[in-house]
Design an enzyme around this catalytic site. Structure first.
Site, PDB file in Angstrom:
ATOM      1  N   SER A  57       0.712  -1.227   0.012  1.00 16.49           N
ATOM      2  CA  SER A  57       0.022   0.040   0.097  1.00 16.49           C
ATOM      3  C   SER A  57       0.760   1.169  -0.090  1.00 16.49           C
ATOM      4  O   SER A  57       1.622   1.337   1.093  1.00 16.49           O
ATOM      5  CB  SER A  57      -0.979  -0.046   1.227  1.00 16.49           C
ATOM      6  OG  SER A  57      -1.647   1.360   1.368  1.00 16.49           O
ATOM      7  N   GLU A  58       0.771   2.033  -0.984  1.00 18.72           N
ATOM      8  CA  GLU A  58       1.402   3.284  -1.084  1.00 18.72           C
ATOM      9  C   GLU A  58       1.410   4.206  -0.014  1.00 18.72           C
ATOM     10  O   GLU A  58       2.192   4.726   0.509  1.00 18.72           O
ATOM     11  CB  GLU A  58       1.282   4.144  -2.382  1.00 18.72           C
ATOM     12  CG  GLU A  58       2.039   4.954  -2.711  1.00 18.72           C
ATOM     13  CD  GLU A  58       1.455   6.072  -3.742  1.00 18.72           C
ATOM     14  OE1 GLU A  58       2.216   6.638  -4.407  1.00 18.72           O
ATOM     15  OE2 GLU A  58       0.210   5.956  -4.224  1.00 18.72           O
ATOM     16  N   ALA A  75       5.294  -9.937   8.201  1.00 19.96           N
ATOM     17  CA  ALA A  75       3.747  -9.633   8.935  1.00 19.96           C
ATOM     18  C   ALA A  75       2.978  -9.588   7.469  1.00 19.96           C
ATOM     19  O   ALA A  75       1.561  -9.290   8.155  1.00 19.96           O
ATOM     20  CB  ALA A  75       4.131  -8.387   9.748  1.00 19.96           C
ATOM     21  N   SER A 105       2.350 -15.361  13.167  1.00 17.69           N
ATOM     22  CA  SER A 105       1.245 -16.259  12.816  1.00 17.69           C
ATOM     23  C   SER A 105       0.008 -15.670  13.566  1.00 17.69           C
ATOM     24  O   SER A 105      -0.019 -14.491  14.150  1.00 17.69           O
ATOM     25  CB  SER A 105       1.565 -17.436  13.367  1.00 17.69           C
ATOM     26  OG  SER A 105       0.472 -18.468  12.680  1.00 17.69           O
ATOM     27  N   LYS A 140      -5.726 -18.032  14.911  1.00 12.74           N
ATOM     28  CA  LYS A 140      -6.761 -18.691  13.866  1.00 12.74           C
ATOM     29  C   LYS A 140      -6.443 -19.777  13.331  1.00 12.74           C
ATOM     30  O   LYS A 140      -6.772 -20.575  12.558  1.00 12.74           O
ATOM     31  CB  LYS A 140      -7.482 -17.530  13.155  1.00 12.74           C
ATOM     32  CG  LYS A 140      -8.329 -16.537  13.947  1.00 12.74           C
ATOM     33  CD  LYS A 140      -8.649 -15.480  13.053  1.00 12.74           C
ATOM     34  CE  LYS A 140      -9.516 -14.365  13.768  1.00 12.74           C
ATOM     35  NZ  LYS A 140      -8.937 -13.781  15.092  1.00 12.74           N
ATOM     36  N   LEU A 149      -5.402  -4.916  20.323  1.00 14.19           N
ATOM     37  CA  LEU A 149      -6.177  -3.913  20.334  1.00 14.19           C
ATOM     38  C   LEU A 149      -6.004  -2.722  19.564  1.00 14.19           C
ATOM     39  O   LEU A 149      -4.719  -2.385  19.575  1.00 14.19           O
ATOM     40  CB  LEU A 149      -6.181  -3.125  22.011  1.00 14.19           C
ATOM     41  CG  LEU A 149      -6.493  -4.388  22.997  1.00 14.19           C
ATOM     42  CD1 LEU A 149      -6.010  -3.771  24.183  1.00 14.19           C
ATOM     43  CD2 LEU A 149      -7.932  -4.893  22.909  1.00 14.19           C
ATOM     44  N   SER A 175      -6.256  -2.575  16.211  1.00  9.26           N
ATOM     45  CA  SER A 175      -5.635  -3.114  14.715  1.00  9.26           C
ATOM     46  C   SER A 175      -6.648  -2.647  13.935  1.00  9.26           C
ATOM     47  O   SER A 175      -7.781  -2.395  14.280  1.00  9.26           O
ATOM     48  CB  SER A 175      -5.367  -4.568  14.810  1.00  9.26           C
ATOM     49  OG  SER A 175      -6.336  -5.311  14.837  1.00  9.26           O
ATOM     50  N   SER A 176      -6.340  -2.804  12.507  1.00  7.80           N
ATOM     51  CA  SER A 176      -7.230  -2.600  11.445  1.00  7.80           C
ATOM     52  C   SER A 176      -8.341  -3.634  11.264  1.00  7.80           C
ATOM     53  O   SER A 176      -7.977  -4.741  11.508  1.00  7.80           O
ATOM     54  CB  SER A 176      -6.556  -2.268  10.103  1.00  7.80           C
ATOM     55  OG  SER A 176      -5.888  -3.425   9.798  1.00  7.80           O
ATOM     56  N   THR A 179     -21.854 -10.746  16.923  1.00 10.06           N
ATOM     57  CA  THR A 179     -22.294 -11.967  16.232  1.00 10.06           C
ATOM     58  C   THR A 179     -22.990 -12.810  17.188  1.00 10.06           C
ATOM     59  O   THR A 179     -23.973 -13.561  16.613  1.00 10.06           O
ATOM     60  CB  THR A 179     -20.807 -12.345  15.442  1.00 10.06           C
ATOM     61  OG1 THR A 179     -20.074 -12.801  16.495  1.00 10.06           O
ATOM     62  CG2 THR A 179     -20.615 -11.489  14.620  1.00 10.06           C
TER      63      THR A 179
END
Length: 654
Positions: free
Chosen positions: A315-316, A367, A410, A413, A453, A455-456, A476
């Protein structure tokens, strides 16, 4: 009264200063006359014309000293106790001048009068300003919310002074855990124990509590919030100690207590030797350098002063942001680390190879990955190609170029995955394990942890925006839970874990206790001083039940109720108390690579059934919630082909 205040507020600055000079001059004369009257016990001295020249000279000297001391540069509504020093200088000059001129001019003023009138003058000049300050602030108090300040230390007093100049909050008391301070008065306000808060809620309509303890531990912060939870109070806090020391924030910059404040832990002091081992004076590369974890890794790495830091990012905008931040940070740290922002995808083998060779990379933190579960479930092919084959490309190139250390980021999940994202991350672990088993010169290791906490794509920013929009907050499932860790702590532990690697290690970070997402939603609503309530659908929303509805929407594709960090139950401790190492199933490169070739062919041909077959064949313990995979592009292509076939059939039948 308000009319007069508004009139005075509209005066120009020079007119206000002139008004103060006139009033102070008159006050000096009045205090002198009162002093003479008290000393002589009559008013006969008024007929003595010799007393007026010493008074006039002393008054001019006093006003000049007031001016020089900055008394007239201070806005009256913002005066503090500091102006008393300026007043004292002027009063002293007045008394001394009056004493000298009286002796020189033989005015007949008793020698005690300069002292008596000086005392009156000090009280009058100071008292007048504090009275005017109080009058000016009175209209502001009408609309201020009553608050108590939790913490009667230096930070609390400084916050109290800041609030006195603001228009939002009116402090009514201090709350303090320290029993030695309870019952005392600080800054003119009484100090109470925490047990007094319910009484303030009842008597003073208290709505807001301000935490003024910047070095408060996370555990104690949670305890305080839990104690306030039932009272539906809004809790705000001053910035943390590190931000105050660094100058990034001020005491007066109040913010809502965040979920991060409550979920975070008090960090274990990192091992400096572990932090430096793979970084100091080395050439380090971070893939996905603009992401949540990647960017924090870059910050932590820079503090260890590597020789060079290569930021590899697709991502620029993200690359521009992190490079700009790191260059500013490097100036503050005084480090000579060279930084190289490199645009590129981990799927581009030639770009990766050229980058590793050009800079002579010694340590890689990988990452870069697609990590958002529902998105990867709908974009299976690209998720597999980026996560699996991007990792395969960089791991192979690290091996071929004899990169010293390779650390894979990693996820929890990857343990018994129910979604494609988790399955791809478990495959990346198998890739690193396979290269480690083959006796590579590169030291491969993997670090597995849960949610971070802020994070995107994190649930916390989403909840926050939903609350600010008035709800509903969407969860959910009632029982879904997740592990959480702050990004800085996760990045530090990743670096330290990688430094302990011997080859093929699967490190697992101690994430603490899992958090129920429904409880997190309730906490966040209450942190805003609002009342939450649960509903099973939008049609059940009822404003009479509370302020913010929490609505359960059902599990998303690939989502499971509980996350795990270990496939087996055999973690081993390491030299760091929050890092464990796990022994997991591995495959040799000879067995793994042919299967990955099949997976790559399936991706190239958009063969979703074959992709799923390979994921089920590998030792991932993959257990998808759906019977078959879906991909938005694949589904749209099939629908398009079926439509074309139908039209062709109709045309032929005609």
């Amino acid at each position: 009264m308000n009319v007069h205040i508004e009139f005075l507020s509209t005066l120009r600055r020079r007119h206000k200063v002139a008004l103060q000079l006139v009033i102070d001059g008159a006050t000096i004369a009045l205090c002198f006359l009162v002093g003479m009257a008290i000393r002589l016990e009559n008013l006969d001295f008024l007929a003595n014309l010799r007393i007026w020249p010493p008074l006039a000279i002393s008054a001019v000297i006093a006003l000049t000293i007031f001016w020089k001391a900055g008394l007239y540069r201070t806005l009256v509504r913002f005066v503090t106790g500091r102006i008393l020093a300026s007043i004292a200088k002027g009063v002293a000059a007045f008394a001394v001048t009056l004493l000298i001129t009286n002796s020189l001019l033989i005015a007949g003023i008793p020698r005690s009068v300069p002292i008596i009138s000086g005392v009156f003058l000090f009280l009058a000049i100071g008292g007048l300003r504090f009275t005017v300050r109080h009058v000016f602030r009175q209209p502001m108090l009408v609309s201020k919310k009553p608050v108590v300040i939790y913490g009667a230390g230096e930070a609390g007093v400084e916050l109290l002074n800041s609030l006195s100049h603001g228009r939002d909050y009116a402090p009514i008391a201090f709350i303090e855990d320290d029993r030695n301070l309870q019952g005392m008065t600080v800054g003119g306000f009484p100090v109470y124990p925490p047990s007094a808060i319910p009484q303030f809620v009842e008597d003073s309509a208290l709505e807001v509590v301000l935490l003024a303890m910047p070095n408060l531990s996370h555990a104690r912060r949670r305890e305080i919030f839990v104690s306030l939870e039932s009272m539906n109070l809004e809790v705000k806090t001053i910035p943390g100690l590190s931000d105050l020391i660094s100058g990034k924030a001020k005491i007066s910059e109040l913010r809502n207590v965040s979920a991060e404040d409550l979920l975070g832990r008090d960090a274990v002091a990192p091992s400096k030797s572990l932090l430096r081992r793979n970084i100091a004076a080395k050439i380090v590369m971070v893939t996905g350098a603009g992401g949540s974890i990647g960017s924090e890794l870059c910050r932590q790495i820079l503090t260890q002063k590597p020789k060079a830091l290569v930021l590899f990012e697709i991502s620029e905008f993200a690359l521009y942001e992190i490079e700009t931040e790191l260059r500013e940070m490097a100036v503050e740290l005084g480090t000579s680390t060279k930084m190289y922002p490199v645009l590129g995808s981990v799927q581009n083998t030639n770009r990766l190879d050229a980058t590793i060779k050009a800079f002579g990379i010694e340590t890689i933190y990988h990452a870069a990955a697609y990590k958002h579960v529902p998105l990867v479930e709908e974009n299976v092919v690209e998720g597999v190609r980026n996560n699996v084959f991007g990792t395969l490309a960089i791991a192979r190139l690290a091996h071929e170029n004899n990169v010293c250390n390779f650390i894979l980021i990693s996820t929890d999940k990857a343990v018994r995955p129910t979604n494609v994202m988790g399955a791809t991350k478990r495959i990346t672990e198998l890739i690193c394990q396979a290269y480690a088993q083959d006796g590579s010169a590169t030291n491969f290791s993997m670090v597995r942890f849960g949610n971070v906490l802020g994070s995107s794509g994190s649930v916390i920013p989403r909840f926050r925006s939903q609350i600010e929009a008035g709800g509903p907050v969407t969860v959910t499932h009632r029982d879904i839970n997740r592990f959480f860790m702050t990004i800085p702590e996760a990045a530090q532990l990743v670096i330290q874990a990688g430094a302990m690697a011997r080859g093929g290690d699967v490190f697992v970070l101690d994430m603490g206790e899992p958090v129920k997402i429904a409880d997190l939603a309730v906490t966040m609503v209450k942190l805003h001083g609002l009342v939450p309530y649960f509903v099973d659908g939008p049609d059940e929303i009822n404003a009479d039940k509370g302020d913010i509805p929490i609505c359960f929407t059902g599990l998303r594709k690939g989502e499971k109720l509980y996350e795990e960090l270990l496939i087996g139950n055999n973690p081993s401790p390491t030299e760091h108390p929050r890092v464990m190492t796990a022994t997991e199933v591995a495959m040799s490169a000879a067995d793994l690579m042919p299967v990955l070739e099949r997976l790559l062919r399936a991706c190239k041909t958009f063969d979703l059934p074959e992709i799923q077959a390979v994921l089920l064949e590998l030792p991932l313990e993959y257990a998808p919630n759906e019977n078959q995979l879906s991909d938005l592009v694949w589904t749209a292509s099939r629908a398009h082909d079926q439509t074309k076939e139908s039209l062709k059939t109709v045309a032929m039948s005609r």
